[in-house]
Write an enzyme that holds these catalytic residues in place. Structure first.
Site, PDB file in Angstrom:
ATOM      1  N   THR A   8      11.668  52.081 -60.348  1.00 54.49           N
ATOM      2  CA  THR A   8      10.667  50.466 -59.776  1.00 54.49           C
ATOM      3  C   THR A   8       9.738  50.668 -60.665  1.00 54.49           C
ATOM      4  O   THR A   8       8.584  51.831 -60.279  1.00 54.49           O
ATOM      5  CB  THR A   8      10.625  49.421 -58.335  1.00 54.49           C
ATOM      6  OG1 THR A   8       9.394  49.082 -58.950  1.00 54.49           O
ATOM      7  CG2 THR A   8      10.345  51.008 -57.394  1.00 54.49           C
TER       8      THR A   8
ATOM      9  N   GLN B 166       4.007  45.331 -68.937  1.00 53.41           N
ATOM     10  CA  GLN B 166       4.166  46.608 -68.898  1.00 53.41           C
ATOM     11  C   GLN B 166       5.734  46.939 -68.614  1.00 53.41           C
ATOM     12  O   GLN B 166       5.625  48.082 -68.056  1.00 53.41           O
ATOM     13  CB  GLN B 166       3.321  46.411 -66.709  1.00 53.41           C
ATOM     14  CG  GLN B 166       1.724  46.309 -67.376  1.00 53.41           C
ATOM     15  CD  GLN B 166       1.340  46.186 -66.072  1.00 53.41           C
ATOM     16  OE1 GLN B 166       0.849  46.621 -65.228  1.00 53.41           O
ATOM     17  NE2 GLN B 166       0.883  44.767 -66.198  1.00 53.41           N
ATOM     18  N   ARG B 167       6.700  46.075 -67.945  1.00 56.82           N
ATOM     19  CA  ARG B 167       7.718  46.447 -67.735  1.00 56.82           C
ATOM     20  C   ARG B 167       8.263  46.907 -68.541  1.00 56.82           C
ATOM     21  O   ARG B 167       9.559  47.933 -68.834  1.00 56.82           O
ATOM     22  CB  ARG B 167       8.666  45.509 -67.276  1.00 56.82           C
ATOM     23  CG  ARG B 167       8.691  45.712 -65.405  1.00 56.82           C
ATOM     24  CD  ARG B 167       8.817  44.732 -64.736  1.00 56.82           C
ATOM     25  NE  ARG B 167      10.109  44.205 -65.128  1.00 56.82           N
ATOM     26  CZ  ARG B 167       9.598  42.418 -64.861  1.00 56.82           C
ATOM     27  NH1 ARG B 167       9.169  42.632 -63.194  1.00 56.82           N
ATOM     28  NH2 ARG B 167      10.619  42.033 -65.570  1.00 56.82           N
TER      29      ARG B 167
ATOM     30  N   ARG C  89      22.997  55.933 -68.365  1.00 58.03           N
ATOM     31  CA  ARG C  89      23.730  57.146 -69.635  1.00 58.03           C
ATOM     32  C   ARG C  89      24.130  57.922 -68.723  1.00 58.03           C
ATOM     33  O   ARG C  89      25.181  58.347 -68.724  1.00 58.03           O
ATOM     34  CB  ARG C  89      22.507  57.269 -71.145  1.00 58.03           C
ATOM     35  CG  ARG C  89      23.306  58.365 -71.392  1.00 58.03           C
ATOM     36  CD  ARG C  89      22.277  58.273 -72.060  1.00 58.03           C
ATOM     37  NE  ARG C  89      22.800  60.077 -73.334  1.00 58.03           N
ATOM     38  CZ  ARG C  89      22.379  61.245 -73.612  1.00 58.03           C
ATOM     39  NH1 ARG C  89      21.387  61.280 -72.018  1.00 58.03           N
ATOM     40  NH2 ARG C  89      22.355  61.774 -73.897  1.00 58.03           N
TER      41      ARG C  89
ATOM     42  N   ASP D 181       6.796  49.892 -59.690  1.00 56.76           N
ATOM     43  CA  ASP D 181       5.932  49.632 -59.130  1.00 56.76           C
ATOM     44  C   ASP D 181       5.149  51.315 -57.634  1.00 56.76           C
ATOM     45  O   ASP D 181       3.922  51.232 -57.303  1.00 56.76           O
ATOM     46  CB  ASP D 181       6.096  48.625 -57.642  1.00 56.76           C
ATOM     47  CG  ASP D 181       6.415  47.752 -58.399  1.00 56.76           C
ATOM     48  OD1 ASP D 181       6.059  47.170 -59.486  1.00 56.76           O
ATOM     49  OD2 ASP D 181       7.147  46.547 -57.948  1.00 56.76           O
TER      50      ASP D 181
END
Ligand code: F6P
Length: 323
Positions: A125, A255-256, A21, A127
């Site tokens: 990410t 979790q994502r 966005r 991670d």
């Protein structure tokens, strides 16, 4: 009018939509047209894009995932795939390509940049393992999602005086395990950055019961030398001696997909706008990431192919606080 391309690549991360966005609306404000490539580098190679105006990116900021779709694109790892990607950029008249993604995606961006493509990366990410970024888009929301599960598991663990292993994602980086473990009050944390043997984890959990706790939780990174399955094998083999029951919960992909929290919405927003600043200044071959609280640019040369490690000094703090 010059055209900016944007794509999301690799594992989706909450906050990617806020970044798209911001790229679109800041890009238009800076006088660009914006083209959104579908499904990451796969769409780039196929020349699959659509124009994105301010209305196309309305109502997406609060959603997890990515409105553009994403893939792990094996074809981009080949020379022929990269050549096709470069041709697509030319055909679509792309003056700058913004790649929102993590380690593999930025390594791909680096390869394209080395071949002359005007690429700008945005660090994203769950991670949190990218050089050039203190914290990446999606990581804090993923920690929050893990914490919701850990909090619930503690209730069950305390009710039944059971121990729980909670395996979290993170690939080869222990950030998610370390942060969720510390914030979740875990009795033990196992990360790839520090070798831990199963007997030590068992002792940490046993000692928690001995100190009068009604529960014992270990948060384990999927990339640890002894992951959830390996630890469970050890516990099963030594069940009698250890004297407590153990269950394993792997959080995996849940979790994502969380809805991005305030931090990830702001991070996506500020990094997206900073990517347009870099495009206006024709500063390509850079990764935009948050450093010392501000968007900063790092050469993709310094980012590609590396994995940033979690701050293992926090493990000592976790041990003290677990008492
Ligand atoms: O890189 C993000 C991540 O969720 C890692 O934590 C995990 O190891 C990997 O992606 C899983 O990949 P996939 O979604 O392709 O199974």
């Amino acid at each position: 009018m010059a055209r900016i391309g944007v794509l999301t690549s690799g594992g989706d991360a909450p906050g990617m939509n806020a970044a798209i966005r911001a790229v679109v609306r800041s890009g238009i404000a800076a006088g660009f047209e914006v083209a959104g490539f579908r499904h990451g580098y796969t769409g780039l190679i196929a020349g699959d894009w659509r124009p994105l105006g301010p209305r196309e990116v309305g109502g997406v900021m609060h959603l997890g995932g990515t409105m553009l779709g994403t893939t792990r694109c094996e074809t981009l790892r080949t020379e022929a795939g990269r050549a096709q990607a470069l041709r697509s950029l030319e055909t679509a008249g792309i003056a700058a390509l913004v790649v929102i993604g993590g380690n593999g995606s930025q390594t791909g961006a680096h390869e394209l940049a080395r071949q002359g493509a005007p690429v700008i990366g945005i660090a994203s990410t769950i991670d949190n393992d990218l050089y050039g970024a203190d914290v990446t888009i999606g990581a804090t929301t993923a920690v929050d999602v893990a914490l919701q599960s850990i909090d619930r598991l503690r209730v069950t663990a305390a009710s039944m005086r059971r121990a729980f292993l909670v395996e979290v994602m993170g690939r080869d980086c222990g950030y998610l395990a370390l942060t969720a473990g510390l914030a979740g009050g875990a009795e033990a944390i196992v990360v790839p950055e520090e070798a831990t043997d199963p007997a030590t984890v068992a002792e940490e959990l046993r000692a928690a019961y001995a100190r009068g706790k009604s529960h014992a939780i270990a948060v384990v990174a999927e990339g640890a030398a002894h992951d959830g399955d390996a630890l469970m094998d050890y516990f099963r083999a030594h069940r009698e001696r250890l004297g407590f029951e153990m269950r394993l919960t792997k959080l995996g992909h849940v979790q994502r997909g969380g809805a991005p929290g305030a931090f990830d919405r702001m991070l996506g927003t500020t990094l997206g706008a900073a990517a347009i600043d870099a495009a206006v200044g024709r500063r390509y071959g850079r990764l935009i990431g948050l450093r010392d609280g501000k968007p900063a640019e790092t050469a993709l040369d310094e980012v590609a192919g590396k994995t940033r490690r979690a701050d293992v000094r926090l493990l000592e703090l976790a041990r003290v606080l677990a008492r």
